[in-house]
Design an enzyme around this catalytic site. Structure first.
Site, PDB file in Angstrom:
ATOM      1  CB  ALA A  54      -1.335   0.033   1.415  1.00 48.47           C
ATOM      2  CG  ASP A  55       2.770   5.294  -1.665  1.00 44.33           C
ATOM      3  OD1 ASP A  55       3.346   4.810  -0.742  1.00 44.33           O
ATOM      4  OD2 ASP A  55       3.034   5.912  -2.010  1.00 44.33           O
TER       5      ASP A  55
END
Length: 197
Positions: free
Chosen positions: A73-74
């Site tokens: 995730a980012d």
């Protein structure tokens, strides 16, 4: 097969744990600035930056964990055509909040599933957040109250804490704002038969 979170983010781990998932944490070893530099230079939009970074993290961990399903995730904060990262110090946080005062910014949260070093699913969600007009005195008091936690998020605030008082209006999914779009992720995990249908 083990479900793995490729992040040391406390909030992402808590979101998955609170939702009842069994998973391991194995943070990625990715130089995010090196990955994104050529993309920024080439003019990639924020949603692509977030997705590429999430995929780099997921692929890094899944490449060393054969058969496991890895969540990467980012989150990117976009404001007036610029991409913002976590503030380096309290003065940077103060300047950032002054710039955001009375204006709208976007949080773009990407999530990627990867297996054996390759992404098998990608998703990005966007939330739009409008800050109320903030006085320099209020910003100073807010930063004094929250302390160093202001430096742990791209916006210098945590919506799940006192940071919610900075806002007039929020359009978007709460989990997107926290950095992990859970509902689309869970839909894909059900499709992958990791979660019950």
């Amino acid at each position: 097969m083990t479900l793995v979170l490729a992040s040391g983010s406390k909030i992402r781990g808590e979101l998955l744990k609170n939702a009842g998932l069994n998973f391991e944490v194995d943070p990625a070893d990715v130089d995010e600035r090196a990955v994104e530099a050529p993309l920024i230079e080439a003019g990639f939009p924020p949603e692509d930056l977030a997705t590429v970074l999430a995929e780099a993290k997921a692929n890094d961990v899944s490449g060393r964990r054969s058969g496991d399903l890895v969540i990467g995730a980012d989150q990117i904060l976009a404001f007036e055509g610029e991409r913002h990262t976590k503030p380096d110090d309290m003065e940077a946080a103060r300047r950032q909040l002054l710039r955001f005062s009375g204006k709208t910014h976007e949080l773009l949260s990407a999530v990627v599933l990867s297996r054996n070093g390759s992404a098998i699913w990608r998703h990005v969600s966007t939330a739009r957040l409008t800050m109320r007009e903030l006085t320099p005195a209020y910003i100073g008091k807010y930063l004094a109250d929250v302390g160093e936690t202001a430096l742990s998020s791209v916006g210098a605030y945590q919506l799940e804490g006192p940071g919610v008082q900075l806002f007039d209006k929020i359009d978007g999914d709460y989990f997107t704002i926290l950095g992990l779009p859970l509902l689309p992720l869970f839909e894909e995990l059900r499709r992958q038969k990791v979660l019950d249908t």
